[in-house]
Design a protein around this motif. Sequence first.
Motif, short mmCIF file in Angstrom:
data_model
loop_
_atom_site.label_atom_id
_atom_site.label_comp_id
_atom_site.label_asym_id
_atom_site.label_seq_id
_atom_site.Cartn_x
_atom_site.Cartn_y
_atom_site.Cartn_z
N LEU A 199 -4.82 8.35 0.25
CA LEU A 199 -5.93 8.78 -0.48
C LEU A 199 -6.82 9.27 0.79
N PRO A 200 -7.58 10.39 0.61
CA PRO A 200 -8.56 10.75 1.51
C PRO A 200 -9.66 9.93 1.58
N ARG A 201 -10.27 8.77 0.56
CA ARG A 201 -11.20 7.89 0.75
C ARG A 201 -10.90 7.06 -0.37
N GLY A 202 -11.48 5.75 -0.05
CA GLY A 202 -11.42 4.64 -1.02
C GLY A 202 -12.77 4.37 -1.71
N ASP A 203 -12.73 3.66 -2.70
CA ASP A 203 -14.11 3.37 -3.43
C ASP A 203 -14.67 1.95 -2.82
N LEU A 204 -13.88 0.99 -2.42
CA LEU A 204 -14.44 -0.17 -1.74
C LEU A 204 -13.50 -0.83 -0.74
N GLU B 184 0.80 -1.10 0.05
CA GLU B 184 -0.16 0.07 0.12
C GLU B 184 0.87 1.25 -0.03
N ARG B 185 1.79 1.25 0.85
CA ARG B 185 2.73 2.66 0.87
C ARG B 185 3.65 2.64 -0.48
N TRP B 186 4.14 1.62 -1.11
CA TRP B 186 4.61 1.67 -2.33
C TRP B 186 3.64 2.42 -3.43
N LEU B 187 2.42 1.85 -3.24
CA LEU B 187 1.23 2.39 -4.34
C LEU B 187 1.19 3.95 -4.01
N GLY B 188 1.26 4.18 -2.79
CA GLY B 188 1.00 5.67 -2.50
C GLY B 188 1.67 6.68 -2.92
N GLN B 189 3.06 6.18 -3.16
CA GLN B 189 4.22 6.95 -3.47
C GLN B 189 4.15 6.90 -5.10
N ALA B 190 3.66 6.29 -5.79
CA ALA B 190 3.72 5.95 -7.04
C ALA B 190 2.76 6.39 -8.06
N TRP B 191 1.37 6.65 -7.33
CA TRP B 191 0.31 7.18 -8.17
C TRP B 191 0.39 8.30 -9.11
N PRO B 192 0.13 8.13 -10.46
CA PRO B 192 0.21 9.23 -11.35
C PRO B 192 -0.47 10.42 -10.95
N PHE B 193 -0.28 11.74 -11.02
CA PHE B 193 -1.14 12.64 -10.70
C PHE B 193 -1.62 13.73 -11.75
N PRO B 194 -3.00 13.90 -11.91
CA PRO B 194 -4.17 13.47 -10.85
C PRO B 194 -4.26 11.76 -11.32
N SER B 195 -4.53 11.23 -10.10
CA SER B 195 -4.76 9.76 -10.09
C SER B 195 -6.22 9.61 -10.71
N PRO B 196 -6.21 8.64 -11.74
CA PRO B 196 -7.70 8.23 -12.28
C PRO B 196 -8.24 7.07 -11.64
N GLU C 256 -10.87 -1.78 12.21
CA GLU C 256 -11.51 -0.42 11.65
C GLU C 256 -10.06 0.40 11.54
N ALA C 257 -9.00 0.30 12.68
CA ALA C 257 -7.91 0.95 12.59
C ALA C 257 -7.03 0.77 11.42
N ARG C 258 -6.97 -0.52 11.09
CA ARG C 258 -5.97 -0.93 9.90
C ARG C 258 -6.76 -0.44 8.46
N ALA C 259 -8.15 -0.35 8.36
CA ALA C 259 -9.09 0.22 7.24
C ALA C 259 -8.51 1.66 6.93
N ARG C 260 -8.46 2.29 8.17
CA ARG C 260 -8.15 3.90 8.25
C ARG C 260 -6.64 4.01 7.91
N ARG C 261 -5.79 3.13 8.43
CA ARG C 261 -4.42 3.30 7.96
C ARG C 261 -4.15 3.17 6.73
N SER C 262 -4.83 2.27 5.95
CA SER C 262 -4.66 1.63 4.65
C SER C 262 -4.96 2.94 3.84
N LEU C 263 -5.66 3.72 4.01
CA LEU C 263 -6.04 4.93 3.17
C LEU C 263 -4.78 5.91 3.56
N GLU C 264 -4.29 6.07 4.59
CA GLU C 264 -3.20 6.92 4.82
C GLU C 264 -2.04 6.46 4.03
N ARG C 265 -1.64 5.02 4.15
CA ARG C 265 -0.39 4.49 3.52
C ARG C 265 -0.85 4.59 2.07
N LEU C 266 -1.94 4.69 1.48
CA LEU C 266 -2.23 4.84 0.11
C LEU C 266 -2.03 6.12 -0.32
#
Length: 302
Positions: free
Chosen positions: A102-107, A60-72, A90-100
Amino acid sequence: MIPSRAPSPVDKLALAVVHQPDRAIPAPAGAREESLRGLLQTAADSRVTQVATRPDGDGERWLGQAWPFPSPFQVSVRTVSVSDGVDRVEARARRSLERLGLPRGDLLLISSAGDLAGAEGRALWDRLLALKDRGLYRRIGFCAAVEDGPALLARRFQPDVVQLPCNLLDQRAQHGGVLGELAALDVAVHASSVFADGLLFVGSESLPPEMHRHAPTLSRIRRRLAEARVDPMQATLAYAMGLPEVSAVVASIASAAELRAVVAAAHAPTPALDWAALQLEPAAIAAADSDAQGRGRVSSAA
């Protein structure tokens, strides 16, 4: 007014980036990041908009550092096991967004239907509902196997999405009526394990132990595809993408080159094949799954 884009085969394609050394080429950190950026940019250029992630290692962290901008991309996240409690999930689901990043996830997907069927299933589902209500995830659902009774769980919990294995060799979800039942409940289906652990891409000598006794059948299926002049990758993708109940086909990809091959196969004309004749017998699939679990072999999510 901007005209709408015509539907494309890749609209159903979801990218699951593989970070494991047995698939991804080991590389120094800088080269790895550049390779991942290239993979994601290739996905964006190919109009692949869905990315599926797991809470394993540093992926997740590697992806978060590699998204194209703006991310599609629309990103799906999977939970950790409920064995450590719903607070941890719950804490890990929130942490996943931080590592990615992203302010929010799709699914957000519960990784195992067993977590829902257990004593903390309702409390776990309520936590996912709360995250959805707060706008952190747009949709919620769970991963399941055919043996888990996904339609029964869907009736109980009313998910937005159910992800389950569905591929050319294992057509139980289709012929057993599971896909139809989920569609009747207005539940979106994401097909995983679409390449069937690569069983059609290796010779008999490279099959895992639990599949050795099915080598003659697999050879027959490969021969039928060869006679029809259809590449195994084209066939596996065409089967999954042709299922009307399936809204996303999750394909594991380790490199930009692999992604280009998958996209090309997805765009190939749909072959005229007798799909039912190309599956392993349901009993054989069930037995192989049982043997694999007993040996500790983890089936690919894609």
